[in-house]
Design an enzyme around this catalytic site. Structure first.
Site, PDB file in Angstrom:
ATOM      1  N   ASP A  66       0.867  -1.182   0.000  1.00  0.00           N
ATOM      2  CA  ASP A  66       0.000   0.000   0.000  1.00  0.00           C
ATOM      3  C   ASP A  66       0.899   1.226   0.000  1.00  0.00           C
ATOM      4  O   ASP A  66       2.100   1.126   0.247  1.00  0.00           O
ATOM      5  CB  ASP A  66      -0.886  -0.009   1.256  1.00  0.00           C
ATOM      6  CG  ASP A  66      -1.745   1.250   1.358  1.00  0.00           C
ATOM      7  OD1 ASP A  66      -2.426   1.575   0.369  1.00  0.00           O
ATOM      8  OD2 ASP A  66      -1.716   1.932   2.394  1.00  0.00           O
ATOM      9  N   SER A  67       0.307   2.385  -0.246  1.00  0.00           N
ATOM     10  CA  SER A  67       1.075   3.620  -0.197  1.00  0.00           C
ATOM     11  C   SER A  67       1.558   3.919   1.228  1.00  0.00           C
ATOM     12  O   SER A  67       2.455   4.729   1.411  1.00  0.00           O
ATOM     13  CB  SER A  67       0.207   4.769  -0.697  1.00  0.00           C
ATOM     14  OG  SER A  67      -1.008   4.802   0.035  1.00  0.00           O
TER      15      SER A  67
ATOM     16  N   CYS B 153      -4.226  -1.288  -2.004  1.00  0.00           N
ATOM     17  CA  CYS B 153      -4.341   0.161  -2.139  1.00  0.00           C
ATOM     18  C   CYS B 153      -5.287   0.401  -3.307  1.00  0.00           C
ATOM     19  O   CYS B 153      -5.061  -0.127  -4.404  1.00  0.00           O
ATOM     20  CB  CYS B 153      -2.967   0.754  -2.440  1.00  0.00           C
ATOM     21  SG  CYS B 153      -2.968   2.501  -2.874  1.00  0.00           S
ATOM     22  N   ASN B 154      -6.339   1.140  -3.069  1.00  0.00           N
ATOM     23  CA  ASN B 154      -7.317   1.372  -4.138  1.00  0.00           C
ATOM     24  C   ASN B 154      -6.702   2.147  -5.290  1.00  0.00           C
ATOM     25  O   ASN B 154      -6.958   1.857  -6.455  1.00  0.00           O
ATOM     26  CB  ASN B 154      -8.510   2.150  -3.591  1.00  0.00           C
ATOM     27  CG  ASN B 154      -9.439   1.287  -2.771  1.00  0.00           C
ATOM     28  OD1 ASN B 154     -10.460   0.837  -3.245  1.00  0.00           O
ATOM     29  ND2 ASN B 154      -9.070   1.037  -1.530  1.00  0.00           N
ATOM     30  N   THR B 155      -5.885   3.147  -4.955  1.00  0.00           N
ATOM     31  CA  THR B 155      -5.311   3.997  -5.994  1.00  0.00           C
ATOM     32  C   THR B 155      -4.388   3.174  -6.893  1.00  0.00           C
ATOM     33  O   THR B 155      -4.468   3.251  -8.124  1.00  0.00           O
ATOM     34  CB  THR B 155      -4.541   5.166  -5.342  1.00  0.00           C
ATOM     35  OG1 THR B 155      -5.430   5.846  -4.447  1.00  0.00           O
ATOM     36  CG2 THR B 155      -4.019   6.138  -6.358  1.00  0.00           C
TER      37      THR B 155
ATOM     38  N   CYS C 286     -11.295   3.367  -0.655  1.00  0.00           N
ATOM     39  CA  CYS C 286      -9.983   3.836  -0.192  1.00  0.00           C
ATOM     40  C   CYS C 286      -9.684   3.090   1.094  1.00  0.00           C
ATOM     41  O   CYS C 286     -10.580   2.879   1.921  1.00  0.00           O
ATOM     42  CB  CYS C 286     -10.028   5.341   0.068  1.00  0.00           C
ATOM     43  SG  CYS C 286      -8.536   5.973   0.878  1.00  0.00           S
ATOM     44  N   THR C 287      -8.428   2.695   1.227  1.00  0.00           N
ATOM     45  CA  THR C 287      -8.044   1.857   2.375  1.00  0.00           C
ATOM     46  C   THR C 287      -8.349   2.484   3.736  1.00  0.00           C
ATOM     47  O   THR C 287      -8.568   1.773   4.703  1.00  0.00           O
ATOM     48  CB  THR C 287      -6.527   1.603   2.321  1.00  0.00           C
ATOM     49  OG1 THR C 287      -5.872   2.856   2.116  1.00  0.00           O
ATOM     50  CG2 THR C 287      -6.183   0.652   1.203  1.00  0.00           C
ATOM     51  N   HIS C 288      -8.311   3.810   3.803  1.00  0.00           N
ATOM     52  CA  HIS C 288      -8.499   4.469   5.101  1.00  0.00           C
ATOM     53  C   HIS C 288      -9.961   4.523   5.555  1.00  0.00           C
ATOM     54  O   HIS C 288     -10.233   4.704   6.731  1.00  0.00           O
ATOM     55  CB  HIS C 288      -8.001   5.917   5.037  1.00  0.00           C
ATOM     56  CG  HIS C 288      -6.519   6.054   4.986  1.00  0.00           C
ATOM     57  ND1 HIS C 288      -5.759   5.501   3.980  1.00  0.00           N
ATOM     58  CD2 HIS C 288      -5.656   6.675   5.820  1.00  0.00           C
ATOM     59  CE1 HIS C 288      -4.489   5.801   4.194  1.00  0.00           C
ATOM     60  NE2 HIS C 288      -4.405   6.504   5.300  1.00  0.00           N
TER      61      HIS C 288
ATOM     62  N   GLU D 282      -5.322   9.615   9.399  1.00  0.00           N
ATOM     63  CA  GLU D 282      -3.896   9.598   9.759  1.00  0.00           C
ATOM     64  C   GLU D 282      -3.644  10.355  11.062  1.00  0.00           C
ATOM     65  O   GLU D 282      -2.716  10.069  11.789  1.00  0.00           O
ATOM     66  CB  GLU D 282      -3.054  10.232   8.634  1.00  0.00           C
ATOM     67  CG  GLU D 282      -3.161   9.513   7.312  1.00  0.00           C
ATOM     68  CD  GLU D 282      -1.994   8.595   7.004  1.00  0.00           C
ATOM     69  OE1 GLU D 282      -0.973   8.676   7.686  1.00  0.00           O
ATOM     70  OE2 GLU D 282      -2.139   7.783   6.063  1.00  0.00           O
TER      71      GLU D 282
ATOM     72  N   TYR E  26      -0.575   8.490  -2.461  1.00  0.00           N
ATOM     73  CA  TYR E  26      -0.572   8.248  -3.897  1.00  0.00           C
ATOM     74  C   TYR E  26      -1.792   8.913  -4.554  1.00  0.00           C
ATOM     75  O   TYR E  26      -1.807   9.156  -5.755  1.00  0.00           O
ATOM     76  CB  TYR E  26      -0.670   6.745  -4.197  1.00  0.00           C
ATOM     77  CG  TYR E  26       0.569   5.914  -3.934  1.00  0.00           C
ATOM     78  CD1 TYR E  26       1.731   6.456  -3.387  1.00  0.00           C
ATOM     79  CD2 TYR E  26       0.568   4.557  -4.257  1.00  0.00           C
ATOM     80  CE1 TYR E  26       2.844   5.661  -3.151  1.00  0.00           C
ATOM     81  CE2 TYR E  26       1.680   3.772  -4.044  1.00  0.00           C
ATOM     82  CZ  TYR E  26       2.820   4.316  -3.483  1.00  0.00           C
ATOM     83  OH  TYR E  26       3.912   3.519  -3.271  1.00  0.00           O
ATOM     84  N   GLY E  27      -2.808   9.133  -3.738  1.00  0.00           N
ATOM     85  CA  GLY E  27      -4.125   9.532  -4.251  1.00  0.00           C
ATOM     86  C   GLY E  27      -4.182  10.828  -5.034  1.00  0.00           C
ATOM     87  O   GLY E  27      -5.134  11.074  -5.773  1.00  0.00           O
TER      88      GLY E  27
HETATM   89  N1  DGL Z   1      -4.069   3.773   0.108  1.00  0.00           N
HETATM   90  C1  DGL Z   1      -4.710   4.802  -0.654  1.00  0.00           C
HETATM   91  C2  DGL Z   1      -5.955   4.237  -1.345  1.00  0.00           C
HETATM   92  O1  DGL Z   1      -6.510   3.237  -0.946  1.00  0.00           O
HETATM   93  C3  DGL Z   1      -5.087   5.996   0.193  1.00  0.00           C
HETATM   94  C4  DGL Z   1      -3.911   6.837   0.651  1.00  0.00           C
HETATM   95  C5  DGL Z   1      -3.153   7.491  -0.510  1.00  0.00           C
HETATM   96  O2  DGL Z   1      -3.670   8.442  -1.124  1.00  0.00           O
HETATM   97  O3  DGL Z   1      -2.071   7.048  -0.785  1.00  0.00           O
HETATM   98  O4  DGL Z   1      -6.388   4.782  -2.308  1.00  0.00           O
END
Ligand code: DGL
Length: 274
Positions: free
Chosen positions: A10-11, A73-75, A184-186, A152, A42-43
């Site tokens: 993941d990012s 990571c979704n992105t 999104c993971t968060h 975060e 990463y988003g």
């Molecule tokens: N992990 C990213 C996602 O699931 C969210 C955090 C990021 O922007 O890197 O899209």
């Protein structure tokens, strides 16, 4: 092969919400998790940059010897899954397809909402996948970039989270959707506040939970499920292991150990250093 680890990246810390679900479903598996904390988020980055970072993370995990790769990571899943699937010699799973399928299963009204980072929403990956399974479903999507820093900062229970959720989610309420994908993971950390704003009747889809089921199925199909391992995790981060430990432990609901700091993710550096 059965004894090899599951690789996940993941990012940063967000992918731990996916790791949590994989561990709950596959406690006997060992997991190698890489969080690219030096380059998060990463988003807001371009598709080219996200793809480059995803390849670097994937190559790192491959060099460690993993039997499957989960793009937690979704992105990265939205922008780089195709490339990773083409380039890697092991199965590669992302979080978009499982989340999209679950949304389709949960919408009687045929109206689904997607929330995610700017890059995920701009990619249209969720829409395309939902269209593939159910072209009759209409999709409303919206980026919710402030959700990531709220999580975060550990502010998910603060009134600021609710205020921002109300602002971001009002269009979905108006559109009368009945399924909302936390793309999104968060966002699973914000599930309570999202539920409060959206009401009890909406299906809120946790993509990590659905992905874990796909991981299990893939390992079973390929006959590479670890039948009697003890499970466990090793973590790699590209910056601030202490912060990862603190916030990550909060994400996982348990104390994180075994964190290794990586100076670089550039694969040329691994080749030189090993
Ligand atoms: N992990 C990213 C996602 O699931 C969210 C955090 C990021 O922007 O890197 O899209």
């Amino acid at each position: 092969m059965k004894n090899l680890s599951i690789g996940m990246f993941d990012s940063g810390i967000g992918g731990l919400t996916v790791l949590k679900e994989v561990r709950a479903l596959l406690p006997q598996e060992h997991i190698l998790y890489l969080g690219d904390t030096a380059r998060v988020p990463y988003g807001n980055k371009s598709p080219q940059t996200i793809t480059k970072y995803a390849l670097e993370s994937a190559i790192f995990l491959l060099t460690k010897g993993v039997k499957i790769l989960v793009v937690a990571c979704n992105t990265s899943s939205a922008l780089a899954l195709d490339v990773l699937q083409k380039k890697l010699p092991i199965p590669v799973l992302g979080v978009i397809d499982p989340g999209a399928r679950e949304a389709v299963r949960n919408t009687a009204k045929k109206r689904v909402g997607i929330i995610g980072t700017k890059a995920t929403i701009k990619s249209g990956a969720y829409e395309k996948t939902i269209m593939k399974y159910a072209p009759e479903v209409s999709v409303l999507s919206k980026p919710c970039p402030l959700f990531v820093p709220i999580v975060e900062e550990g502010l998910e229970k603060d009134m600021i989270a609710e205020l921002i959720a109300k602002k971001y989610l009002e269009d979905f309420k108006k559109a009368d959707i009945d399924a909302l994908v936390m793309g999104c993971t968060h966002y699973p950390i914000l599930e309570d506040v999202i539920r409060k704003v959206m009401g009890k009747k909406i299906a809120i889809i946790n993509t990590g939970r659905e992905t874990a089921k796909d991981v299990k199925e893939t390992l079973e199909k390929r006959d590479i499920l670890n039948p009697r391992g003890r499970g466990g995790c090793n973590f790699f981060v590209t910056d601030s292991p202490d912060t990862f430990k603190e916030i990550g432990s909060h994400f996982l609901g348990e104390n994180i150990r075994n964190i290794k700091f990586l100076k670089s993710l550039d694969y040329k550096d691994f080749l030189l250093s090993s």
